[in-house]
Design an enzyme around this catalytic site. Structure first.
Site, PDB file in Angstrom:
ATOM      1  N   VAL A   7       0.753  -1.642  -0.576  1.00  0.00           N
ATOM      2  CA  VAL A   7       0.393  -0.205  -0.366  1.00  0.00           C
ATOM      3  C   VAL A   7       1.157   1.545   0.046  1.00  0.00           C
ATOM      4  O   VAL A   7       1.697   0.742   0.602  1.00  0.00           O
ATOM      5  CB  VAL A   7      -0.984   0.203   1.366  1.00  0.00           C
ATOM      6  CG1 VAL A   7      -1.753   0.908   0.652  1.00  0.00           C
ATOM      7  CG2 VAL A   7      -1.432  -1.126   1.620  1.00  0.00           C
ATOM      8  N   CYS A   8       0.282   2.055  -0.803  1.00  0.00           N
ATOM      9  CA  CYS A   8       1.250   4.026  -0.390  1.00  0.00           C
ATOM     10  C   CYS A   8       0.047   4.354  -0.781  1.00  0.00           C
ATOM     11  O   CYS A   8      -1.176   4.228  -0.501  1.00  0.00           O
ATOM     12  CB  CYS A   8       2.163   3.532  -1.106  1.00  0.00           C
ATOM     13  SG  CYS A   8       1.946   3.955  -2.726  1.00  0.00           S
ATOM     14  N   ASN A   9       0.416   5.790  -1.387  1.00  0.00           N
ATOM     15  CA  ASN A   9      -0.658   7.254  -1.547  1.00  0.00           C
ATOM     16  C   ASN A   9      -1.723   6.644  -2.398  1.00  0.00           C
ATOM     17  O   ASN A   9      -3.203   6.480  -2.685  1.00  0.00           O
ATOM     18  CB  ASN A   9      -0.297   8.286  -1.973  1.00  0.00           C
ATOM     19  CG  ASN A   9      -1.446   8.643  -1.736  1.00  0.00           C
ATOM     20  OD1 ASN A   9      -2.442   9.205  -0.768  1.00  0.00           O
ATOM     21  ND2 ASN A   9      -1.073   9.881  -2.610  1.00  0.00           N
ATOM     22  N   THR A  14       4.931   1.655  -5.101  1.00  0.00           N
ATOM     23  CA  THR A  14       4.891   0.415  -4.603  1.00  0.00           C
ATOM     24  C   THR A  14       4.449  -0.431  -5.788  1.00  0.00           C
ATOM     25  O   THR A  14       5.545  -1.299  -5.495  1.00  0.00           O
ATOM     26  CB  THR A  14       3.957   0.170  -3.448  1.00  0.00           C
ATOM     27  OG1 THR A  14       2.761   0.968  -4.154  1.00  0.00           O
ATOM     28  CG2 THR A  14       4.237   0.847  -1.949  1.00  0.00           C
ATOM     29  N   GLU A  36      -3.956   3.505  -1.070  1.00  0.00           N
ATOM     30  CA  GLU A  36      -4.494   3.626   0.509  1.00  0.00           C
ATOM     31  C   GLU A  36      -6.277   3.592   0.707  1.00  0.00           C
ATOM     32  O   GLU A  36      -6.912   3.455   1.310  1.00  0.00           O
ATOM     33  CB  GLU A  36      -4.318   5.049   0.874  1.00  0.00           C
ATOM     34  CG  GLU A  36      -4.431   4.920   2.642  1.00  0.00           C
ATOM     35  CD  GLU A  36      -4.290   6.870   3.373  1.00  0.00           C
ATOM     36  OE1 GLU A  36      -5.303   6.478   4.219  1.00  0.00           O
ATOM     37  OE2 GLU A  36      -3.443   6.706   2.088  1.00  0.00           O
TER      38      GLU A  36
END
Lengths: 94, 435
Positions: A7-9, A14, A36
């Site tokens: 998970v990233c923004n 990622t 996210e």
């Protein structure tokens, strides 16, 4: 097949790491990257949820919503997109 | 040692702020919405670009002339496509915010979305004539000018709906033989009616005052939006976001506040462009993505070039991995790889590069020397192309190249300093290994 969620923004950077982790596992592990806003819909069956260092301040919140272990990715490994190293770090969850 | 203490202390202060901002349910719903809107606004941006063939009276290039001909022949189509996509951003924002906020409350999202759209249409459209033979309404506030009304409607609807459902307002006890779906419908009847009645009352009040809800809001807050479209705001916000990134914290925490401003400004610019009017705003999403953060936050594209040429093995590796992502606006590999995060050597250039980019671009664009932005193509479009396509001004692309050169100069002395220490460490460990 083991499954790992990253998970990233927005799921953008990622995704690069996810590909390298998949390659490093010789495609033995299913690795997916999400933003996210949406990753919770995809966590079922995952062994571990890995969080990009740029949103590490969310880890406690994510953990409150799921029983799957939520773990931060080491910034150093993240920087050089070290898929193999990250896999080593999380061996105990697999 | 001192710096470590300071950075620990700062991190302890900054992380909770970031967490609070990104947890706040309304800001989060707004942020998730603006991420989701990209596919719709992209199409609107393309239509605006297509309609803006770069021709003058002296153009002889066949392709450009054909392009201009196409744009003219299809101007209604292109304007309409833009009007219902980028130019109807407020409607989509209203749907998105309701959807994400309802999900936060673990509600089925359909009913709140229906109510929000009803409220949005009632309050943001301005009826001109509702006759039997034909009905016409004014839709000017569907673009960025209606965003605050859209946010207000969606938050009010979802909060009110969630509250009433939670407290079982108007839930009728039906016999067990009634299907569950029907039971749900009945449970939402009273909340829905109340919410629509509130909208009707607001509409009546606005009409009596001779305006509409977005008209009223826009009048009140437009000075704020104008203040945000300034050199000072650009510098302050760029510095602030980069302080967060210096701690390795994504600026998403601010997107809930910045999103409506920069996307709203962009959609107003797009509408003006298609109408052939002067563009009002400088600070837009495309301004931020293409002109301020060249190579992602930290404007690391210039640094990536330096890294690739580095004598240090470690830095060279990071540069090779990070330069392509940086070209497409993703700076995380460089920020965490060098690392720039919490690295005192790079604090100054990390804050300075983007701030200079923003300040110089703002002055040149707002003074009219370089065209204003009216389209947003993708966050990952390389700045050189993005700057050109979002303005259709070739001078914008030249500016980006000049800014990359400037960023190079800003980073160079600090890069040299850091490189020297790494090379020293690398040779020492090598000679140890050999010895």
């Amino acid at each position: 097949m083991k499954k790992i969620i990253l998970v990233c923004n927005g799921g953008m950077s990622t995704a690069m790491l996810a590909k390298r982790m998949k390659d490093a596992s010789a495609e033995e592990i299913d690795v997916h990257a999400y933003g996210e806003a949406e990753f919770m819909q995809h966590v079922e069956g995952a062994s571990v949820i890995l969080v990009g260092p740029q949103i590490r301040y969310r880890i406690a919140d994510f953990q409150a919503e799921t029983d799957i272990p939520v773990v931060g990715i080491s910034p150093q490994r993240y920087g050089i997109m070290d898929g193999k190293g990250v896999l080593e770090d999380i061996k105990k969850y697999l | 040692m001192k710096f470590n203490q300071l950075s620990d202390w700062m991190e302890a202060k900054v992380m909770p702020i970031a967490n609070k901002l990104s947890r706040q349910r309304h800001l989060r719903a707004i942020r998730d919405t603006f991420i989701s809107l990209i596919s719709v606004t992209l199409v609107g941006g393309l239509a605006a670009v297509l309609s803006a063939a770069p021709v003058t009276e002296n153009t002889t290039n066949g392709f450009l002339l054909a392009w201009a001909g196409f744009a003219e022949a299809n101007s209604l189509l292109l304007t309409w496509v833009n009007t219902v996509t980028l130019g109807a951003m407020s409607l989509y924002a209203c749907i998105g915010i309701t959807h994400f906020l309802s999900k936060h409350y673990k509600l089925d999202t359909l009913m709140p979305v229906l109510l929000s759209v009803a409220g949005f249409v009632m309050l943001v459209l301005d009826p001109i004539e509702l006759g039997w033979a034909g009905k016409s309404v004014e839709i000017s506030y569907f673009d960025g000018k209606g965003l605050l009304a859209a946010i207000a409607v969606s938050i009010f609807t979802t909060e009110a709906y969630a509250y009433m459902r939670r407290h079982n307002w108007g839930r009728i006890k039906l016999p067990d033989s009634v299907p569950a779906a029907l039971n749900e419908t009945f449970a939402s009847l009273v909340p829905s009616t109340i919410i629509i009645l509130v909208f009707s009352a607001v509409f009546a009040a606005c009409k009596a005052a001779g305006t509409t809800l977005p008209g009223l809001i826009y009048q009140v807050v437009s000075p704020t939006f104008k203040a945000a479209d300034s050199l000072g705001f650009t510098i302050v916000i760029t510095l602030l976001l980069h302080v967060f990134w210096f701690f390795g914290i994504h600026d998403a925490a601010f997107a809930g506040i910045l999103g409506p401003i920069r996307d709203g400004n962009l959609s107003v610019n797009a509408a003006a462009q298609l109408a052939g009017e002067a563009l009002p705003f400088t600070f837009t999403t495309s301004f931020w993505v293409y002109f301020v953060i060249i190579g992602g936050c930290g404007s690391v594209l210039a640094l990536a070039i330096l890294l690739c040429l580095s004598k240090s093995k470690q830095l060279k590796t990071v540069g090779r991995i990070g330069i392509l992502p940086a070209f497409f606006g993703i700076s995380e590999p460089i920020i965490f790889g060098v690392p720039l995060m919490l690295n005192p050597v790079f604090l100054i250039p990390f804050l300075l590069a983007s701030t200079l980019n923003g300040a110089i671009s703002f002055v040149l664009i707002s003074s009219g020397l370089i065209g204003k932005t009216f389209a947003m193509l993708s966050w990952n479009m390389p700045s050189v192309f993005g700057a050109f396509l979002s303005t259709m001004d070739i001078k914008a692309a030249v500016l980006i190249v000049a800014l990359i050169a400037l960023d190079l100069v800003v980073y160079l002395p600090f890069f040299k300093m850091y490189e020297k220490s790494l090379v020293k460490m690398e040779t020492e460990s090598e000679s140890e290994n050999n010895g």
